[in-house]
Design an enzyme around this catalytic site. Structure first.
Site, PDB file in Angstrom:
ATOM      1  N   ARG A  19       0.838  -1.203   0.000  1.00  0.00           N
ATOM      2  CA  ARG A  19       0.000   0.000   0.000  1.00  0.00           C
ATOM      3  C   ARG A  19       0.873   1.253   0.000  1.00  0.00           C
ATOM      4  NH1 ARG A  19      -5.373  -0.741   0.771  1.00  0.00           N
ATOM      5  NH2 ARG A  19      -5.965  -2.777   1.563  1.00  0.00           N
ATOM      6  N   ARG A  71      -9.896   2.647  -2.145  1.00  0.00           N
ATOM      7  CA  ARG A  71      -8.638   2.080  -1.643  1.00  0.00           C
ATOM      8  C   ARG A  71      -8.345   2.712  -0.298  1.00  0.00           C
ATOM      9  NH1 ARG A  71      -6.092  -2.303  -2.889  1.00  0.00           N
ATOM     10  NH2 ARG A  71      -3.987  -1.841  -2.226  1.00  0.00           N
ATOM     11  N   ASN A  80     -13.451  13.709   1.346  1.00  0.00           N
ATOM     12  CA  ASN A  80     -14.110  12.464   0.921  1.00  0.00           C
ATOM     13  C   ASN A  80     -15.612  12.594   1.118  1.00  0.00           C
ATOM     14  OD1 ASN A  80     -14.234   9.616   0.245  1.00  0.00           O
ATOM     15  ND2 ASN A  80     -14.576   9.184   2.411  1.00  0.00           N
ATOM     16  N   HIS A 106     -18.727  10.038   2.156  1.00  0.00           N
ATOM     17  CA  HIS A 106     -18.982   8.693   2.685  1.00  0.00           C
ATOM     18  C   HIS A 106     -20.492   8.507   2.810  1.00  0.00           C
ATOM     19  CE1 HIS A 106     -18.217   5.000   4.851  1.00  0.00           C
ATOM     20  NE2 HIS A 106     -19.135   5.375   5.709  1.00  0.00           N
ATOM     21  N   THR A 165      -8.473  12.032   7.521  1.00  0.00           N
ATOM     22  CA  THR A 165      -7.314  11.872   8.398  1.00  0.00           C
ATOM     23  C   THR A 165      -6.901  10.407   8.335  1.00  0.00           C
ATOM     24  OG1 THR A 165      -8.643  11.312  10.316  1.00  0.00           O
ATOM     25  CG2 THR A 165      -8.157  13.656   9.977  1.00  0.00           C
ATOM     26  N   ASP A 190     -12.522   6.896   7.662  1.00  0.00           N
ATOM     27  CA  ASP A 190     -13.822   7.587   7.705  1.00  0.00           C
ATOM     28  C   ASP A 190     -14.016   8.340   9.021  1.00  0.00           C
ATOM     29  OD1 ASP A 190     -14.471   6.590   5.138  1.00  0.00           O
ATOM     30  OD2 ASP A 190     -15.237   4.720   6.005  1.00  0.00           O
ATOM     31  N   GLU A 214     -25.561  13.206  -2.568  1.00  0.00           N
ATOM     32  CA  GLU A 214     -24.092  13.317  -2.555  1.00  0.00           C
ATOM     33  C   GLU A 214     -23.651  14.300  -3.634  1.00  0.00           C
ATOM     34  OE1 GLU A 214     -21.913   9.589  -2.672  1.00  0.00           O
ATOM     35  OE2 GLU A 214     -23.464   8.570  -1.535  1.00  0.00           O
TER      36      GLU A 214
HETATM   37  C1  GAR Z   1     -20.613   6.849  -3.559  1.00  0.00           C
HETATM   38  O1  GAR Z   1     -21.854   6.467  -3.029  1.00  0.00           O
HETATM   39  C2  GAR Z   1     -19.676   7.224  -2.416  1.00  0.00           C
HETATM   40  O2  GAR Z   1     -20.346   7.784  -1.322  1.00  0.00           O
HETATM   41  C3  GAR Z   1     -19.104   5.896  -2.050  1.00  0.00           C
HETATM   42  O3  GAR Z   1     -18.939   5.208  -3.255  1.00  0.00           O
HETATM   43  C4  GAR Z   1     -19.889   5.675  -4.207  1.00  0.00           C
HETATM   44  C5  GAR Z   1     -19.141   6.080  -5.446  1.00  0.00           C
HETATM   45  O4  GAR Z   1     -20.030   6.388  -6.483  1.00  0.00           O
HETATM   46  N1  GAR Z   1     -17.867   6.041  -1.368  1.00  0.00           N
HETATM   47  C6  GAR Z   1     -17.459   5.244  -0.403  1.00  0.00           C
HETATM   48  O5  GAR Z   1     -18.089   4.288  -0.019  1.00  0.00           O
HETATM   49  C7  GAR Z   1     -16.112   5.621   0.189  1.00  0.00           C
HETATM   50  N2  GAR Z   1     -15.883   4.876   1.392  1.00  0.00           N
HETATM   51  P1  GAR Z   1     -19.516   7.185  -7.757  1.00  0.00           P
HETATM   52  O6  GAR Z   1     -18.290   6.450  -8.284  1.00  0.00           O
HETATM   53  O7  GAR Z   1     -20.648   7.093  -8.720  1.00  0.00           O
HETATM   54  O8  GAR Z   1     -19.197   8.583  -7.328  1.00  0.00           O
END
Ligand code: GAR
Length: 220
Positions: A70, A96, A112, A114, A146, A150, A179
């Protein structure tokens, strides 16, 4: 014309990239306080790469499968992102787990989205976990990143009701639409220097935000 230099946005994706597309649409409609300079994916097959190219945004792939650790992947990602000198690095469905090698390089500029009402349900399968728990509401949270997964300071949160008959897919789809609204809005605050990350949390217009971030207000 303003003499203020244009703010620069790097976006990291892993898949579909609908949140990334929300930034591109905001840029097109003139409501984004910066320019998307590059989209970077850790997966060469991510559909979002084509969407970015169609919008004439530069794309780069840093394929995580080609690295032995990583940390080695994160070092390559730091190199790729640094070339664009971004004011903000947007994690838009970047799936990732990042190590301190990357996070410490961009601390204070890393944002980010979430799909849960943080601090509830960090990690994966957030919608199913909310349904299984009998929650009445679910949502999404934009937060600074950070080294706690999450766990960085929340900025802006939207809450939606869980309807009878909802499954994880229907709930995810309903939340995703929100979102797309709250993510560019929160990043705009950062780009406008209204929002900053401090050691003890996120501050908007000089005021410390609560542990859930500020609540996005439904508009009639
Ligand atoms: C979104 O719902 C985002 O909140 C989530 O992945 C999806 C991506 O959709 N992110 C996570 O779960 C991060 N931990 P997208 O590729 O269509 O934007």
């Amino acid at each position: 014309m303003s003499s203020t230099p244009e703010k620069r946005i790097s976006i990291l994706i892993s898949g579909r990239g609908s949140n990334m597309e929300a930034f591109l649409k905001a840029a097109q409609s003139g409501t984004l306080s910066g320019r998307v300079v590059r989209v970077i994916s850790n997966r060469p097959e991510a559909p979002g790469l084509a969407t970015a190219s169609e919008a004439n945004v530069a794309t780069t792939v840093v394929d995580h499968t080609l690295f032995e650790s990583r940390e080695a992947f994160d070092a390559a990602l730091v190199d790729a992102v640094s070339q664009d000198s971004p004011d903000v690095v947007v994690l838009a469905g970047f799936m990732r787990i990042l190590t301190p090698v990357f996070i410490d390089a961009f601390l204070g500029k890393l944002v980010n989205v979430h799909p849960s009402l943080l601090p509830n349900y960090p990690g994966l399968n957030t919608h199913q976990r909310a349904i299984d728990n009998g929650d009445k509401e679910a949502g999404a949270t934009v937060h600074y990143v950070t080294n706690e997964l999450d766990g960085g300071p929340p900025i802006l949160q939207v809450s939606v009701p869980i309807e009878p008959g909802d499954d994880a897919a229907s709930l995810a789809a309903r939340i995703l639409g929100f979102e797309h609204i709250i993510f560019p809005e929160a990043v705009n605050w950062h780009l406008q220097s209204r929002l900053i990350q401090k050691a003890d949390g996120a501050y908007l217009d000089g005021k410390k935000l609560p542990a859930t971030g500020t609540l996005w207000e439904w508009q009639a």
